[in-house]
Design an enzyme around this catalytic site. Structure first.
Site, short mmCIF file in Angstrom:
data_model
loop_
_atom_site.label_atom_id
_atom_site.label_comp_id
_atom_site.label_asym_id
_atom_site.label_seq_id
_atom_site.Cartn_x
_atom_site.Cartn_y
_atom_site.Cartn_z
N GLU A 25 -5.02 -8.78 1.09
CA GLU A 25 -5.71 -8.42 2.33
C GLU A 25 -7.19 -8.23 2.09
OE1 GLU A 25 -4.35 -5.02 4.66
OE2 GLU A 25 -2.27 -5.52 4.15
N GLU A 50 0.82 -1.22 0.00
CA GLU A 50 0.00 0.00 0.00
C GLU A 50 0.86 1.28 0.00
OE1 GLU A 50 -3.22 0.12 2.78
OE2 GLU A 50 -4.13 -1.71 2.00
C1 NOJ Z 1 -4.07 -2.02 5.25
C2 NOJ Z 1 -2.69 -2.29 5.76
O1 NOJ Z 1 -1.89 -2.94 4.83
C3 NOJ Z 1 -2.67 -2.98 7.10
O2 NOJ Z 1 -1.44 -2.66 7.69
C4 NOJ Z 1 -3.85 -2.54 7.94
O3 NOJ Z 1 -3.77 -3.01 9.25
C5 NOJ Z 1 -5.10 -3.05 7.28
N1 NOJ Z 1 -5.18 -2.58 5.90
C6 NOJ Z 1 -6.38 -2.70 8.02
O4 NOJ Z 1 -6.55 -1.34 8.10
#
Ligand code: NOJ
Length: 442
Positions: free
Chosen positions: A346, A163
């Site tokens: 994710e 991200e």
């Molecule tokens: C995005 C991120 O990659 C991760 O670090 C975060 O905890 C999750 N999404 C949830 O917000």
């Protein structure tokens, strides 16, 4: 049809959110250690110093992974644990920690899927202007190269960066570490991190490592609540700035005219050097898609109010829209004519504060089960339509340090007791285990 036996089911975490051991084994500080120490930055003034203590309790995590029967575990390397100054000598104690983790995973038949950069820049590099400094590209490539030479034979799946938008939030909006607020520097930081991604891919190819490498970019597709020019303009603007900024150069080979002309007219266009676009667009082996939701937008207050009353929401007040995963998969395939597989790196949901417990004291996270099963339904639909998706990682293995939300947002399928550091399965962990089992038994 649907998920076949080879489909990879996994769980995900990242170093800065679970490891703790912030000062142990020669680790250097990361920007999140420094940012979290500043008053008012993190919910309740908490820090990632101990987190889930995975640095000392990897065995606990491994047992929990085995319990669910996942095929793969997505985790990240803390750059400042293996290179305390961000460059130069490796810290062998840190390297040994990851070696033990990867070996233990492989021994258990669980594929490590390893991210090199999950937001935790070594503070030593931030002291040299962090991601705004072009030299950080070179330092990242050196770090990557060292990791490939140590773990290239062991790790089958690598991601360069997770991200990249986090760099913008950290340098332009001040919402994440390092907490800086300069729009042009934010644009430079997010550009540099994409170039660094390409430099790491080059290092990977040169190393001759056997595995696959990709990048993880999140898509939060905007959705115009009214079919009006005004709402469509908001949608386009936010789509361009929030996720296409990253996917366009990485998957498509160039920034959009929209981004280039808007940033230029706003006086915030970053410096783009010869060769940058080629580096950002280096062929990769897979695209890691993080997808959590769509984002409804409108300029009209009443439409917004009607939507928040009439929409389908979870307890945490986020919209329940599981088709977001299907929409995102189709969208990237259409936009970039993808010829590489996707991994959903994710997907998951959170409670704000404690979740309800049943009589046997197990957490009854029915909202999470509803959310994940809805997303898996739509993912299966995309696969049935022929889209090449090879894996799905649920975020997260356990409740952990959710950045500025501290320990208040709980994403785990295991609950973490932050006093005893025990992790116990929630109802969703049992549900996920059974879901995976059924697919494997098909
Ligand atoms: C995005 C991120 O990659 C991760 O670090 C975060 O905890 C999750 N999404 C949830 O917000």
């Amino acid at each position: 049809m649907g998920f076949d036996k080879d489909f990879i089911f996994g769980l995900a975490t990242s170093a800065g959110q679970i490891e703790g051991g912030a000062k142990d084994g020669g680790r250097g500080e990361s920007i999140w250690d420094v940012f979290a120490a500043k008053p008012g930055k993190i919910h309740n003034g908490t820090t990632p110093a101990v987190a889930c203590d995975s640095y000392h309790r990897f065995d606990r995590d491994l047992q929990n992974l085995k319990f669910t029967g996942v095929d793969s575990y997505r985790m990240s390397i803390s750059w400042s644990r293996v290179m305390p100054d961000g460059k130069g000598q490796l810290n062998q104690t840190g390297v040994d920690y990851y070696k033990r983790c990867f070996d233990a995973l492989l021994e258990a038949g669980i594929k490590p899927n390893v991210t090199l950069y999950h937001w935790d820049l070594p503070q030593a590099l931030e002291d040299k202007n962090g991601w705004v400094n072009r030299d950080t590209i070179k330092y990242f490539a050196e770090y990557a190269d060292k990791m490939f030479s140590v773990f290239g034979d062991t790790v089958p799946l690598w991601s360069t960066v997770n991200e990249p938008i986090a760099a913008y939030v950290g340098y332009a909006l001040g919402g994440f570490a390092p907490g800086r607020t300069n729009e042009k520097e934010g644009n430079q930081a997010r550009h540099n991190i994409l170039v660094a991604h390409g430099a790491a891919v080059d290092a990977f190819r040169a190393s001759g490592a056997a595995g696959d490498i990709g990048i993880v970019i999140d898509i939060w597709k905007r959705h115009a609540l009214r079919d009006t020019e005004e709402d469509r303009a908001i949608m386009t603007d936010q789509d361009e700035r929030n996720w296409k900024f990253y996917t366009d150069p990485v998957l498509g080979g160039s920034y959009s005219d929209y981004i280039l002309s808007h940033l230029a007219s706003e006086g915030t266009l970053m410096d783009i050097y010869d060769g940058d676009l080629e580096l950002m667009h280096r062929p990769i082996d897979f695209y890691g898609l993080n997808v959590y939701n769509r984002v409804p937008v409108t300029a009209d207050k009443k439409t917004e109010a009607d939507f928040s009353q009439g929409g389908n929401f979870l307890n945490n007040k986020t919209e329940y829209y599981p088709k977001a995963i299907y929409d995102a998969i189709r969208l990237v395939n259409e936009l970039y004519k993808l010829d590489i597989p996707i991994y959903i790196t994710e997907n998951g949901t959170y409670s704000i504060g404690p979740e309800p417990r049943g009589k046997d004291k197990t957490i009854q996270d029915d909202d999470r089960i509803k959310y994940v099963s809805g997303f898996l339904y739509w993912l299966e639909k995309a696969i049935d339509e022929g889209y090449d998706v090879r894996g799905y990682y649920l975020w997260s293995l356990m409740d952990n340090f959710e950045w500025t939300a501290g320990y208040n947002y709980r994403f785990g399928v295991f609950e973490t007791d932050f006093d005893t550091l025990e992790c116990k399965p929630k109802k969703s962990a049992l549900w996920y285990r059974d879901f995976i089992k059924k697919v494997k038994e098909k």
